[in-house]
Scaffold this motif. Structure first.
Motif, PDB file in Angstrom:
ATOM      1  N   VAL A 215      69.995  29.939 -23.157  1.00 46.98           N
ATOM      2  CA  VAL A 215      70.997  29.073 -23.772  1.00 46.98           C
ATOM      3  C   VAL A 215      71.348  27.913 -22.846  1.00 46.98           C
ATOM      4  O   VAL A 215      71.515  26.772 -23.281  1.00 46.98           O
ATOM      5  N   ARG A 216      71.424  28.178 -21.557  1.00 46.60           N
ATOM      6  CA  ARG A 216      71.840  27.142 -20.608  1.00 46.60           C
ATOM      7  C   ARG A 216      70.645  26.449 -19.948  1.00 46.60           C
ATOM      8  O   ARG A 216      70.680  25.238 -19.726  1.00 46.60           O
ATOM      9  N   ASP A 217      69.613  27.223 -19.634  1.00 47.77           N
ATOM     10  CA  ASP A 217      68.472  26.662 -18.903  1.00 47.77           C
ATOM     11  C   ASP A 217      67.478  26.034 -19.872  1.00 47.77           C
ATOM     12  O   ASP A 217      67.285  26.526 -20.999  1.00 47.77           O
ATOM     13  N   VAL A 218      66.837  24.967 -19.403  1.00 49.89           N
ATOM     14  CA  VAL A 218      65.812  24.266 -20.180  1.00 49.89           C
ATOM     15  C   VAL A 218      64.455  24.776 -19.711  1.00 49.89           C
ATOM     16  O   VAL A 218      64.054  24.538 -18.571  1.00 49.89           O
ATOM     17  N   ILE A 219      63.755  25.490 -20.606  1.00 49.27           N
ATOM     18  CA  ILE A 219      62.493  26.143 -20.254  1.00 49.27           C
ATOM     19  C   ILE A 219      61.376  25.537 -21.097  1.00 49.27           C
ATOM     20  O   ILE A 219      61.512  25.431 -22.330  1.00 49.27           O
ATOM     21  N   TYR A 220      60.297  25.143 -20.432  1.00 47.69           N
ATOM     22  CA  TYR A 220      59.113  24.600 -21.110  1.00 47.69           C
ATOM     23  C   TYR A 220      57.910  25.480 -20.782  1.00 47.69           C
ATOM     24  O   TYR A 220      57.736  25.919 -19.636  1.00 47.69           O
ATOM     25  N   VAL A 221      57.085  25.737 -21.803  1.00 48.92           N
ATOM     26  CA  VAL A 221      55.842  26.492 -21.643  1.00 48.92           C
ATOM     27  C   VAL A 221      54.719  25.654 -22.238  1.00 48.92           C
ATOM     28  O   VAL A 221      54.715  25.368 -23.443  1.00 48.92           O
ATOM     29  N   ASN A 222      53.793  25.242 -21.391  1.00 41.31           N
ATOM     30  CA  ASN A 222      52.668  24.389 -21.815  1.00 41.31           C
ATOM     31  C   ASN A 222      53.170  23.125 -22.520  1.00 41.31           C
ATOM     32  O   ASN A 222      52.573  22.655 -23.494  1.00 41.31           O
ATOM     33  N   GLY A 223      54.250  22.569 -22.020  1.00 35.44           N
ATOM     34  CA  GLY A 223      54.790  21.331 -22.575  1.00 35.44           C
ATOM     35  C   GLY A 223      55.660  21.504 -23.796  1.00 35.44           C
ATOM     36  O   GLY A 223      56.187  20.510 -24.315  1.00 35.44           O
ATOM     37  N   ASN A 224      55.843  22.724 -24.269  1.00 33.80           N
ATOM     38  CA  ASN A 224      56.680  22.999 -25.445  1.00 33.80           C
ATOM     39  C   ASN A 224      57.958  23.701 -24.995  1.00 33.80           C
ATOM     40  O   ASN A 224      57.908  24.680 -24.221  1.00 33.80           O
TER      41      ASN A 224
END
Length: 419
Positions: free
Chosen positions: A212-221
């Protein structure tokens, strides 16, 4: 009010005016209750430019000793010659007379003793309405306007986050719960540098994150902030299906949920799709009860040997079964380097529609191919193997092969899951 009435009566007895009417004046008397009776008359000039003037006079007071006159019946001749709109004093006794000033067809104001016909017609056609009770008015009160949700203070939000909000979880677990991949494959993505947290590459699967708080990206998504809801299913696994996501040439039990996944967006708009996986495994030739979910904690608790959940199987045997075979199976054998012994071994009574004997075996270890190894160690060959119970939950009799049913809270409690 009594003083005012007395003053008016005294003034009326001493002063009189002359009333000029276009029609004959109507005599009025004062009742014993000293009610004032007034007559309003208008004198209209022939020219429309002049305004009408109204003169008011009062009838002389009636002596108290005068007896009350009763109305006499009028003869036919008198009724014929009586002017319309003119009533006798006896007819007006004990009654307040109110003259009507009406504008006639030519536009002149005239004085008459009866209400206009138009008014009487409207009164006759008017509908009476019942008085509304106060309770009905209160019930039909206007609804209160919607108010905005109250904004809590920072201290209240901090207390909620510290005590009730889900704590940060491991990055690999969050990726698996979001449906990116299995936990093992999520760890490989993290080690490969394909996952970023708040703009920085993260190579540690044990990093605590909050989606909810952290911005997580996986393979650019970007990973969605909302995680999919937890779902739990009981599947009647058919023969020839594997429990993992197999290749194109192999059939996976997860393909039996294609209809469910395809209609997910329609039934749950705005929520990401869950990544389903099986709780434990059944080999490709084994059929029966299989739990499918996206809750990793639930799957780990059920599949771990420490839970000691009993699992019941029905093994159909090729050939005959004697007492020595059952004793050998009950003594147990070594599976994956661990001595495993079943809890119950029972030869089921024969049935007319089944030619092969069946053995009921209950184990709690949950080792890989445990039941097959026990039967093989006794010198028997399994024709078919079916799991019918896990813990306190039994495979529904009406659940067809290849079909699944959503588990309810009572079913989850029967499986030993209290959360």
């Amino acid at each position: 009010m009594a003083a005012l009435m007395a003053a008016v009566a005294a003034a009326a007895s001493t002063a009189f005016a002359t009333l000029h009417l276009t029609k004959p004046a109507i005599p009025l008397t004062r009742t014993t209750h000293r009610h004032l009776r007034t007559i309003i008359a208008s004198s209209l000039s022939s020219t429309p430019s002049t305004t009408p003037e109204f003169n008011i006079t009062f009838a002389p007071p009636k002596p108290k000793s005068e007896p009350k006159l009763k109305p006499k019946p009028a003869s036919e001749s008198e009724s014929a010659t009586e002017t319309p709109g003119q009533d006798s004093a006896s007819e007006l006794d004990d009654q307040l007379y109110i003259p009507w000033i009406v504008r006639d067809e030519s536009g002149n104001l005239t004085l008459q003793s009866t209400p206009p016909a138009r008014l009487l017609h409207q009164m006759a056609n008017a509908e009476t309405k019942k008085k509304k009770k106060k309770k009905e008015k209160d019930s039909k009160a206007k609804p209160a306007s919607p108010t905005a949700e109250p904004k809590f203070s920072k201290a209240a939000r901090r207390f909620y986050n510290e005590n009730f909000r889900d704590p940060p979880q491991r990055l690999s677990k969050v990726l698996a719960a979001a449906g990116v991949a299995s936990r093992r494959n999520s760890e490989e993505l993290i080690f490969g540098g394909k996952v970023t947290v708040n703009g920085s590459v993260c190579n540690t699967p044990q990093t605590r994150v909050d989606p909810v708080r952290d911005v997580i990206y996986v393979n650019g998504n970007r990973l969605p902030k909302k995680l999919p809801p937890k779902v739990y299913f009981a599947l009647n696994k058919p023969k020839g299906y594997i429990c993992s996501a197999g290749e194109k040439e192999t059939k996976s039990v997860l393909s039996l949920f294609n209809d469910f996944m395809n209609s997910w967006d329609k039934r749950n708009p705005g929520l990401p799709k869950p990544r389903l996986f099986t709780v434990g495994r059944l080999d490709v030739a084994t059929t029966g009860l299989l739990i499918v979910t996206n809750d990793g904690d639930f799957a780990q608790k059920l599949s771990h040997p420490s839970s000691k959940l009993s699992k019941e199987y029905i093994a159909t045997i090729d050939g005959s079964v004697n007492k020595r075979h059952l004793i050998t199976i009950s003594e147990g054998t070594v599976v994956e380097g661990v001595q495993c012994a079943p809890d119950i071994v029972e030869l089921l009574p024969p049935q007319p529609d089944l030619s092969r004997p069946r053995i009921r075996i209950v184990v709690h270890e949950g080792r890989n191919h445990e039941v097959r190894e026990l039967v093989k160690n006794a010198g028997l060959e399994i024709h078919a193997l079916k799991r019918i119970r896990i813990g306190g939950f039994r495979l529904p009799s009406d659940l067809g092969i290849g079909k699944h049913a959503e588990l309810k809270q009572a079913n989850l409690r029967a499986l030993g899951w209290k959360s």
